[in-house]
Design an enzyme around this catalytic site. Structure first.
Site, PDB file in Angstrom:
ATOM      1  N   TRP A  54       0.814  -1.214   0.000  1.00  0.00           N
ATOM      2  CA  TRP A  54       0.000   0.000   0.000  1.00  0.00           C
ATOM      3  C   TRP A  54       0.851   1.269   0.000  1.00  0.00           C
ATOM      4  O   TRP A  54       0.383   2.352   0.332  1.00  0.00           O
ATOM      5  CB  TRP A  54      -0.990  -0.019   1.160  1.00  0.00           C
ATOM      6  CG  TRP A  54      -2.171  -0.886   0.827  1.00  0.00           C
ATOM      7  CD1 TRP A  54      -2.485  -1.421  -0.384  1.00  0.00           C
ATOM      8  CD2 TRP A  54      -3.222  -1.328   1.717  1.00  0.00           C
ATOM      9  NE1 TRP A  54      -3.638  -2.170  -0.314  1.00  0.00           N
ATOM     10  CE2 TRP A  54      -4.106  -2.131   0.957  1.00  0.00           C
ATOM     11  CE3 TRP A  54      -3.480  -1.126   3.078  1.00  0.00           C
ATOM     12  CZ2 TRP A  54      -5.241  -2.717   1.512  1.00  0.00           C
ATOM     13  CZ3 TRP A  54      -4.621  -1.718   3.626  1.00  0.00           C
ATOM     14  CH2 TRP A  54      -5.491  -2.503   2.856  1.00  0.00           C
ATOM     15  N   HIS A  90     -18.595  -2.794   5.351  1.00  0.00           N
ATOM     16  CA  HIS A  90     -18.503  -1.805   4.269  1.00  0.00           C
ATOM     17  C   HIS A  90     -19.856  -1.204   3.952  1.00  0.00           C
ATOM     18  O   HIS A  90     -19.977  -0.301   3.147  1.00  0.00           O
ATOM     19  CB  HIS A  90     -17.910  -2.454   3.016  1.00  0.00           C
ATOM     20  CG  HIS A  90     -16.538  -3.000   3.255  1.00  0.00           C
ATOM     21  ND1 HIS A  90     -16.323  -4.290   3.668  1.00  0.00           N
ATOM     22  CD2 HIS A  90     -15.324  -2.409   3.211  1.00  0.00           C
ATOM     23  CE1 HIS A  90     -15.020  -4.471   3.840  1.00  0.00           C
ATOM     24  NE2 HIS A  90     -14.401  -3.352   3.576  1.00  0.00           N
TER      25      HIS A  90
HETATM   26  N1  GLN Z   1      -6.646  -2.755  12.073  1.00  0.00           N
HETATM   27  C1  GLN Z   1      -7.142  -2.089  10.917  1.00  0.00           C
HETATM   28  C2  GLN Z   1      -8.454  -1.391  11.235  1.00  0.00           C
HETATM   29  O1  GLN Z   1      -9.231  -1.912  11.930  1.00  0.00           O
HETATM   30  C3  GLN Z   1      -7.361  -3.029   9.770  1.00  0.00           C
HETATM   31  C4  GLN Z   1      -7.902  -2.305   8.587  1.00  0.00           C
HETATM   32  C5  GLN Z   1      -8.063  -3.151   7.375  1.00  0.00           C
HETATM   33  O2  GLN Z   1      -8.058  -4.334   7.453  1.00  0.00           O
HETATM   34  N2  GLN Z   1      -8.232  -2.541   6.244  1.00  0.00           N
HETATM   35  O3  GLN Z   1      -8.729  -0.335  10.724  1.00  0.00           O
END
Ligand code: GLN
Ligand code: ZN
Length: 757
Positions: free
Chosen positions: A562, A696
């Site tokens: 990322w 989501h």
């Molecule tokens: N620990 C991160 C959170 O909870 C994991 C985020 C993710 O998996 N995209 O935001």
């Protein structure tokens, strides 16, 4: 040589589309106001491209949410559960994208999946036996006409028929090959319609052609195109591929009655070799992707020119192109006010890539390319090694040996020791880490960044949020707590800012899915940890509760995947450098009394090569060890968790188990639960928390819905290995959904426990 791009970012230089869409979702602006913002962005982008002198300007690269979803709506491949809601066209579209819960009904969103090897996500079209594929949408035509009205004859971009049928999920008994005739008819009709509107070219994006293709796939591809191209309606067709090379279908592609072939000469390991070996068909245009559309470094003109001149020997008509859509890079360097010129001169975002194309065009037109001013400036930039080297880090990486990657004792022994230590109830409940990043959190962080509040005010605020978050989790009754990650803007950027060797940007946003954008940090030099990054917050959080508090880190592979990576050292080298730094943090957390440490590898799969034959050598052989190295030094009683944002790991299941974490949580609520069968069949050793609801989407899952998910999991996973958790971090959600959802989750877990006894 003429110039072309495959697509331009659509979120707007300052994420205007995101903000307008979110206002629309909250009912703060009307559809007409959202449409106005969208149109302004499109016209602005068109203007930029025109001004830059670009010869082939795309249209329909705009989308309110996702281009594959647009194509599903274009082709009438929309499940009735969305159309039956009786919403407006735009709201039906958003219902499919985000789910809908309101007076007209309650439906989940379509599944979302990673777009090839990028961090962009597309919505998976659903096709069932009643789906009738036909051209019903009008958006591509409207956007073409809109651009024409503003004086630009564009090349419309549509997800190609093959890629569309390959990406769709088939819910009934019919499969892709049963939709050849109807799909081809729809695409033919589309060509004719564009012909009548005055389009000269149409671009079909076919990234699925760079994947491993079976004989059936090749038949599907050729059958579709033979039919589509039967009557092109007077339009020239470009089949555009990207993210790799087309080694399985190069000859078939060349044999089609198309007018242009787009090849990726940046990521396509064998693209050049394919053209050299097989030649390039007379009369067709080769769109040569030599400007990297995915990374933010300035193009090296010398190597681009070498590639172009090789190609020139084989193809008569070459157009200089980007390697993929510019969707994957930020919009413009113009808004990077803090990054010094020293660094900035090495960068090219979307707008600057337009300039690079224009420069390459001038250079290639010159009788003496290497004497041109543009060429010389570029050569000078690439001639000097960049600063940022760290000899100590390089030495440590070089000195790693096999045993550095092995945690002892083995899994079973650790599991026993940890059960003894933590004495958690059956089906322990936890969350993935972040809690809602409410407006107050964002405002404070922004004020802090701008220097408007002091360090101590900021820390006081974060501590208050942590304390509230812990109180909330205790009230809800979760078993393993988190501190909420309020101090983090983003799970990678936060670490980028703490680590030496990283550069960070202000406005370098890239769309990840829908309105969600990420701002990948930039790996500039060798990576090292200057000081502890998370220990203070985790220790504070643990001091407020007797329940175990998870220390929360991002893993080396995800940090790398990322970030915008370096191109001067290998990905493996960068991953191990980051692993060194994260390991130091893990050991620090442990030494400070943190008993459970979660190392997120949300993006582990992201850069898995698209072709299976490249998986091991190009990726897994270093990615899995990088993760193992991070935790191989902890004590047996320290529990290591990891988290992944998807459940597509059936094909790398052994490697996932081989990461040797103690617990893994992953997304499972949007996909069917076949992954659970795969876990069972493979005797998966790691304890698992398959997400029981989809974070989501703004819906609140009921207790019964969660219980139903848990029951299905129980049938496949041994009780003592099952954890119960949402499928990802909660930061994008509001408290109004999060609190009731987690209460339902805890109650579902309690009932499941009782029933188990
Ligand atoms: N620990 C991160 C959170 O909870 C994991 C985020 C993710 O998996 N995209 O935001
Ligand atoms: Zn996640």
């Amino acid at each position: 040589m003429q110039t072309s791009i495959i697509g331009y970012p659509r979120i707007g230089n300052l994420r205007e589309l995101k903000f307008a869409s979110e206002k629309y979702f909250r009912g703060e602006i009307t559809a007409a106001e959202l449409e106005k913002t969208a149109k302004d962005i499109r016209l602005y982008n068109l203007g930029l491209q025109k001004k830059s002198g670009l010869d082939f300007i795309p249209s329909n690269d705009f989308s309110y949410y996702d281009g594959v979803l647009d194509t599903a709506f274009l082709l009438n491949a929309v499940p009735v559960r969305y159309t039956a809601l009786g919403l407006s066209g735009l709201d039906t579209y958003f219902a499919a994208a985000r789910g809908y819960q309101g007076e007209k009904g309650d439906v989940k969103a379509l599944a979302m999946k990673k777009w090839y090897n990028t961090n962009y996500h597309y919505m998976v079209p659903e096709i069932d036996d009643s789906t009738e594929i036909k051209l019903v949408g009008t958006k591509p035509f409207e956007l073409f006409s809109e651009a024409l009205g503003s004086g630009v004859k564009t090349r419309p971009v549509i997800v190609g028929a093959y890629t569309f049928l390959k990406l769709a999920r088939y819910k009934g008994s019919r499969k892709a090959s049963d939709f050849i005739a109807s799909t081809a008819d729809a695409y033919s009709e589309l060509l004719k319609k564009f012909g009548s509107l005055g389009a000269e070219w149409v671009q079909f994006d076919e990234p699925s052609l760079v994947m491993d293709m079976t004989a059936d796939d090749i038949r599907l591809f050729t059958a579709l195109y033979e039919k589509i191209l039967h009557d092109k309606g007077g339009v020239k067709v470009l089949v555009q591929t990207y993210f790799g090379d087309v080694r399985d279908c190069y000859n078939e592609l060349c044999g089609l009655d198309i007018d242009g072939i787009g090849l990726d000469l940046t990521e396509g390991k064998r693209s050049l070799e394919l053209v050299k070996k097989n030649g390039f068909p007379q009369g067709k245009t080769l769109f040569a992707g030599v400007v990297n559309g995915k990374n933010i470094w300035r193009c090296n003109y010398a190597s681009a020119l070498v590639t172009l001149s090789e190609l020139e020997k084989l193809a008569h008509d070459i157009v200089i192109n980007t390697s993929c859509s510019l969707l994957h890079v930020p919009c413009t360097l113009a808004n990077e006010t803090r990054l010094g010129e020293f660094y900035k001169k090495h960068f090219a975002y979307a707008e600057e890539k337009l300039t690079e194309l224009a420069e390459l065009k001038r250079i290639t037109a010159s009788s003496c390319p290497t004497e041109t001013e543009e060429y010389r400036r570029n050569a000078a930039l690439h001639s000097k090694p960049r600063d940022g080297g760290n000899e100590a880090v390089r030495k440590k990486v070089a000195a790693l040996t096999e045993k550095d990657f092995v945690r002892l004792p083995g899994f079973a022994e650790r599991e026993r020791i940890q059960k003894e230590r933590f004495r958690l109830p059956l089906f322990p409940t936890t969350t993935i880490g972040s809690f809602p990043q409410t407006a107050d959190v964002k405002a404070k962080r922004s004020a802090y960044r701008k220097g408007e509040i002091s360090d101590s005010d900021y820390e006081f605020f974060i501590e208050k949020k942590i304390a509230e978050c812990i109180a909330l989790q205790e009230e809800i009754g979760l078993d393993v707590l988190v501190h909420g990650e309020f101090e983090r803007n983003d799970m990678v950027e936060y670490f980028g800012e703490c680590l030496d060797g990283y550069l960070f940007t202000e406005k370098a946003w890239v769309q990840s899915y829908g309105t969600r954008c990420v701002k990948p940090p930039v790996i500039w030099g060798d990576i090292s940890r200057a000081k502890p990054m998370t220990v203070k917050w985790s220790v504070y959080a643990q001091s407020l509760t007797d329940k175990p508090m998870k220390g929360m880190l991002t893993g080396p592979v995800t940090i790398l995947n990322w970030s915008f990576p370096r191109e001067d050292i290998s990905l493996r080298e960068s991953a191990l450098q980051i692993a060194l730094a994260i390991r130091e943090e893990v050991l620090d957390l442990e030494a400070n009394g943190i008993s459970i440490i979660q190392v997120d590898e949300a993006a582990l799969r992201e850069k898995l090569p698209l072709r299976r034959s490249d998986w091991r050598e190009d990726y897994l052989d270093w990615a899995i060890p990088a993760f193992r190295y991070v935790h191989s030094g902890v004590k047996p009683e320290t529990q290591i968790h990891t988290h992944m944002c998807y459940s597509e790991f059936a094909d790398i299941i052994r490697d996932i188990d081989d990461m040797d974490a103690d617990v893994i949580t992953f997304e499972a609520s949007r996909s069917d639960l076949t992954i659970l069968d795969v876990l069972r069949e493979n005797d998966f050793r790691t304890e698992v928390g398959p997400g029981v609801y989809d974070i989501h989407s703004p819906r609140v899952p009921s207790k019964d819905e969660i219980k139903a998910a848990v029951s299905k999991m129980r049938e496949r996973i041994p009780a003592e290995k099952l954890w119960i958790n949402p499928d990802c971090g909660l930061k994008t959600r509001g408290n109004e959904e999060t609190v009731p959802s987690l209460k339902n989750l805890v109650n579902a877990a309690k009932e499941a426990r009782n029933e188990n006894c």
